[in-house]
Structures are given as structure tokens and as C-alpha cells.
Design a protein around this motif. Structure first.
Motif, mmCIF file in Angstrom:
data_model
loop_
_atom_site.group_PDB
_atom_site.id
_atom_site.type_symbol
_atom_site.label_atom_id
_atom_site.label_comp_id
_atom_site.label_asym_id
_atom_site.label_seq_id
_atom_site.Cartn_x
_atom_site.Cartn_y
_atom_site.Cartn_z
ATOM 1 N N TYR A 227 62.690 27.440 40.087
ATOM 2 C CA TYR A 227 61.339 27.877 40.443
ATOM 3 C C TYR A 227 60.305 26.834 40.037
ATOM 4 O O TYR A 227 59.379 26.538 40.780
ATOM 5 N N VAL B 87 57.691 25.029 42.485
ATOM 6 C CA VAL B 87 56.234 24.979 42.281
ATOM 7 C C VAL B 87 55.755 23.536 42.281
ATOM 8 O O VAL B 87 54.723 23.207 42.874
ATOM 9 N N ALA C 44 55.671 22.467 45.794
ATOM 10 C CA ALA C 44 54.614 23.170 46.537
ATOM 11 C C ALA C 44 53.233 22.603 46.230
ATOM 12 O O ALA C 44 52.356 22.580 47.097
ATOM 13 N N LEU C 45 53.034 22.149 45.023
ATOM 14 C CA LEU C 45 51.695 21.679 44.645
ATOM 15 C C LEU C 45 51.566 20.167 44.697
ATOM 16 O O LEU C 45 50.509 19.621 44.361
ATOM 17 N N LYS D 44 45.678 25.283 48.449
ATOM 18 C CA LYS D 44 46.671 25.870 47.549
ATOM 19 C C LYS D 44 46.089 27.165 46.980
ATOM 20 O O LYS D 44 44.986 27.148 46.410
ATOM 21 N N VAL E 298 46.529 29.737 44.231
ATOM 22 C CA VAL E 298 47.284 29.753 42.975
ATOM 23 C C VAL E 298 46.856 30.914 42.076
ATOM 24 O O VAL E 298 45.666 31.112 41.827
ATOM 25 N N VAL F 194 51.270 30.072 45.258
ATOM 26 C CA VAL F 194 52.083 29.819 44.062
ATOM 27 C C VAL F 194 51.628 30.728 42.912
ATOM 28 O O VAL F 194 50.438 30.991 42.762
ATOM 29 N N VAL F 195 52.608 31.205 42.146
ATOM 30 C CA VAL F 195 52.293 31.973 40.939
ATOM 31 C C VAL F 195 52.889 31.233 39.744
ATOM 32 O O VAL F 195 54.042 30.793 39.804
#
Lengths: 337, 177
Positions: free
Chosen positions: A328, A332, A335-336, B119, B121, B158-159
Motif C-alpha cells: 500500500y 501511495v 499515486a502521488l 490529488k 488526499v 489516496v488515504v
């Protein structure tokens, strides 16, 4: 109910103590860490306790155990089960309903176990080991290989399960405790697995159509095994089920359903020992523990050190969870970026 | 450097990051108070990288029991805040609202809206990583249509928890703690 376990120098298991066991117990670990060996050791012990003094069986507990270990682990000699390079003997102890069952032997032991102490009261209930793979399609082959050929290959977990599935239903009413669980299992199956005496084969019946077992999904056969054992009353509310990788061949939704059914059966008295390396299984059991407010003792192994936890307190810290966390975090980062 | 404290975490402007506290700006405060909105806009402007505009909502954690109305309510509230943050953020960037008292960073006025990556978030300070993953899946499913309409990559939702946000340089740790 098995209340505690102690094992030393048992194959890959150097030293394990696990107390405070519950109605559902989980063993988590990677491949070849010893979780299936732990399940099989427990199963062999429980079947020894259950076969001892059953009917007209005159065998001593040590004879039953030696036979059980030989056909379950299939070593050349029993001493091969002792951890390689260990100084001491293999030791196994479990506490069942407050009574101890203990045995021990060294690496030179061939087929005779002398150090055995069985204080457990003989019982009429059966335990069963459900292997990762289904056995219905190979049932006749397994029975022939063991009954007639007396050959290694299919161990006692497969052989005993094949025999248990052959058992015709005992008379009397079905266990009312299992009614809802059976209904849910049959809902999952969307049909019924039936044994046809004429052909000696199992088939899957859905509505009015009958399908040969060969074209039936592996996951369906696996669920059908549990359903059959509840239907033919091989299992009763005091049975113990040792379930190796319950997730194997099942869709995630069905894993979730199956674990809900396991929780229902556990609530009705059956004790479960599950071995898994599935994140999904662990996560679902955490939710069951928290939702039903039940303890699910868990043991996990890393670098030969066994660590206890309880799923009611959340996800345990172990390599399966760590890997999902790592994935995960990587997700992330991508994704960022 | 400007620091912002939110949900027990510290957000700080840097050479590569420009924060704007949306829910404190005059434009927002002059609106209906029941309109919920995300905490921050954050522009990330690293050399040789496409600019990224973050809409950030920060919380301590989430309701414990996933199968309750409270949890569903919480999820809907987070989605509303992100969507409202995105809408108001874009309007501010486009100068459709122009209140000098907002002190809207000039750098945010200059972003190329046709190229910037968005994004969305959520930072849940104390939530374990695997629970962040589960909540992200839930948001991605429920925000699928919104992401499609706004042409935002679904993976950009996103978390994360405080540690992950710290690793990513979004929050700083309190050195006095």
C-alpha cells in the motif's frame, strides 16, 4: 476443547507454547514455516484420543499414536520428525478440557512410542482435518491407495476425510445447532453434492441438472465437503476442525461467507484451528472478532519464534500484514509521484 | 515558514509546497456555514516535475465500526469535503472569487489548470496502514463518477496516516513532542 499446546523439537517447530485457546484459533505463517505441521500434530493427537478405547479397539494409546503419526507425516521412521540437529527429544503436550495428553520420543525412534501419557477421558466426537485441496474427486483413488495398496502418497488427513465422507448419515434428527450454518453453506453452493451409490461417484446437482464432479468448481467441492460432514453427522457440536488454508480455491466473497459460517459453527460448539497466509482471511477474522466480541487467539511465526496475539485487538504484526502495508505504501508513493 | 495545525498534525509551507487553508479563507467563511469543505489546498511544485494540486482533508481517525450509519455518514462527509474543496479551489485559482482578504497565494493563481495533476488526499492521523487501504478502496468506489467527471485519475484518491504523510513530506513532526 483444546485449551493449550506445548511443542518442542517438532520438525521446523523448535519451541512453541500456546495457551488460552478459544473456539476459533488462527495460525499465520509463510510457506514452510510449520503451520501445517502444527495442525497435523494436533490432529494426530486428537484422533489418538478419539480412537482410544472406541468400540472394541484394544490398541494402546501409544500404538494408535505411532500409527497415526506414521501415516499422517509418512516419515521413514518416527525419529525423522525430531528437529534436525536438536539436542533433546521431540515433545508434544496438549491440554484438553483440563486433562493432559503428552508424548515424547527421540531421533532414533522407529515405530514405537513409549513415553506417552493420556489423561483425557475417551470421547465419542470426531475431529477432522480439512486439507487445502478438496478430496471428493479423488476419494476412490485415496481409499484404494490406502486400503488396498497401503502406499504412501495420500496421508491420513486425506484418508480419514475420504472415509468420513463415505459415512452414511447416522439415524435420528440433524443437529439443530447446525441448521442455519448448513442452510448458508447450501446457499453458497447453489446446489447439492450427492454421492451416487450406483456409480460410486459424486455429482453436483443444480436445480434439475446433474453435473459430473470433474466440471464442478474446486471451491464448490470444498464447501460441499463441510456440508456433507455436517449432514452425515460425522461432525457434532463437540468436534474439532483443523482447516488448512480455508481460502484456497475460493472467491473472496465466499471466503468471507465461509468464515462467517465457521464463526456460527464455533458459536455452536465446534472448535476450529485455521492455518492461513491470506491477508483476506486475517482481516475478515479481525472483523468477526470485533463484531461478535470474541477472542480469536492467533499465533504467528517469524525466524522460528512463535508470537501470540488476539484478533479482537486488531490486525497482528506479522509478515503477511507487513507485506500488504508495504504494497500500500508503494501504491501511495506511485499515486502521488 | 508558515505553519498550520490541523487534527494534531503540522503542515508547513516549503520551497516545494505551498499550502492554502481553505476553511479559514474569507470567501468560504462568508458562505453558508453548513457547507463542509476540505482543510487545505497544497500546490507541489518540484523542479522538472508536473505541478500537483492536492486537496487535503485531515482527521484524527475514523469511526471504529465499519458497518454503522456513523461510518457511512463519515465517508459521505469526507467525499463532500473533497468535492467542495476541489470546486472552491478551482474557482479561487480562476479568480472567480476575488477577495483580497483571502491572501490566496499568487503561485496558485499561476498554475496551469489544463496540465496540473489533481490529488485528493485524506490524512487520518492515527489510522493503521491497512485500514487506510480499506478506506481508500471505499472512497475510490464511491467517487468513481466524480473522478471521471473531473478527469482525475482514480488512483489519485489516496488515504494515509500521519507517518505516511510525513514520509511524503506533507506534514512535519513536532520536534518538541
Amino acid at each position: 476443547m483444546i485449551q493449550s499446546i506445548r511443542m518442542k523439537n517438532y520438525g521446523p517447530i523448535h519451541d512453541l507454547s500456546w495457551a488460552g485457546l478459544g473456539s476459533i484459533n488462527l495460525i499465520i505463517g509463510s510457506n514452510a514455516c510449520g503451520k501445517t505441521i502444527l495442525l497435523k500434530a494436533l490432529y494426530s493427537a486428537m484422533r489418538t484420543i478419539e480412537e482410544y478405547k472406541r468400540g472394541d479397539d484394544q490398541r494402546r494409546a501409544g500404538e494408535i499414536l505411532a500409527d497415526k503419526l506414521y501415516w499422517t507425516f509418512q516419515p521413514e521412521k518416527l525419529g525423522d520428525l525430531v528437529t534436525k540437529g536438536a539436542d533433546g527429544h521431540l515433545e508434544f503436550k496438549l491440554n484438553f478440557n483440563g486433562q493432559d495428553f503428552f508424548y515424547s520420543f527421540g531421533k532414533d525412534t522407529n515405530k514405537q512410542i513409549n513415553a506417552i501419557e493420556n489423561n483425557v477421558v475417551p470421547r465419542i466426537s470426531n475431529s477432522i482435518f480439512l486439507p487445502a485441496k478438496e478430496v471428493l474427486s479423488l476419494q476412490q483413488v485415496i481409499l484404494k491407495s490406502r486400503n488396498e495398496d497401503r502406499a504412501f502418497g495420500f496421508d491420513d488427513t486425506y484418508f480419514d476425510l475420504s472415509k468420513a465422507l463415505s459415512q452414511s448419515g447416522k439415524g435420528g434428527k440433524n443437529y439443530s445447532e447446525f441448521a442455519l450454518s448448513k442452510k448458508k453453506l447450501e446457499d453458497m453452493l447453489e446446489g447439492k453434492i450427492e454421492f451416487q451409490e450406483s456409480s460410486g461417484k459424486w455429482s453436483f446437482k443444480k436445480q434439475n441438472q446433474r453435473f459430473p464432479l470433474g466440471v464442478t468448481a474446486e471451491g464448490v467441492k470444498k464447501i460441499a465437503i463441510l456440508d456433507t460432514l455436517l449432514t452425515n453427522k460425522y461432525l457434532d457440536p463437540k468436534s474439532i476442525i483443523f482447516f488448512d488454508e480455508p481460502e484456497c480455491a475460493l472467491h473472496p466473497a465466499n471466503i468471507s461467507n465461509l468464515l462467517d459460517i465457521i464463526a456460527m459453527l464455533a458459536d455452536r460448539g465446534i472448535q476450529f484451528f485455521l492455518a492461513s497466509h491470506s491477508y483476506f482471511v486475517v482481516k475478515k477474522l479481525v472483523l468477526i472478532a470485533q463484531e461478535k466480541n470474541i477472542h480469536i487467539p492467533t499465533i504467528t511465526v517469524q525466524d522460528q519464534v512463535w508470537t501470540e496475539s488476539d484478533l479482537i485487538e486488531g490486525m497482528p504484526d506479522n509478515p503477511i500484514i507487513s507485506e500488504s502495508v508495504r504494497l500500500y505504501e508503494e501504491e501511495v508513493r506511485i499515486a502521488l509521484s | 515558514m508558515d505553519q498550520f495545525h490541523e487534527s494534531g498534525m503540522i503542515f508547513q509551507n516549503s520551497e516545494e509546497k505551498t499550502f492554502f487553508k481553505i476553511d479559514d479563507c474569507h470567501t468560504y467563511l462568508s458562505m453558508n456555514k453548513h457547507l463542509k469543505i476540505a482543510d487545505f489546498l497544497m500546490l507541489e511544485h518540484k523542479a522538472r516535475e508536473t505541478e500537483k494540486l492536492f486537496i487535503i482533508e485531515a482527521k484524527q481517525s475514523i469511526p471504529r465500526d465499519e458497518n454503522t450509519d456513523r461510518h457511512a455518514e463519515f465517508t459521505n462527509e469526507i467525499i463532500s469535503k473533497l468535492v467542495h474543496g476541489l470546486s472552491l479551489g478551482l474557482s479561487l485559482c480562476l479568480k472567480r472569487h476575488h477577495n483580497p482578504q483571502d491572501n490566496f497565494p499568487d503561485r496558485l493563481h499561476k498554475i496551469k489548470l489544463d496540465r496540473v495533476e489533481f490529488k485528493l488526499v485524506v490524512i487520518l492521523r492515527s489510522l493503521p496502514v491497512d485500514a487506510c487501504n480499506n478506506f481508500r478502496s471505499k472512497l475510490q468506489i464511491q467517487m468513481r463518477h466524480i473522478a471521471k467527471l473531473a478527469k482525475i485519475d482514480i488512483q489519485s484518491i489516496v488515504v494515509m496516516n500521519e507517518d505516511m504523510a510525513h514520509t511524503r513530506g506533507i506534514v512535519i513532526k513536532d520536534s518538541s513532542a
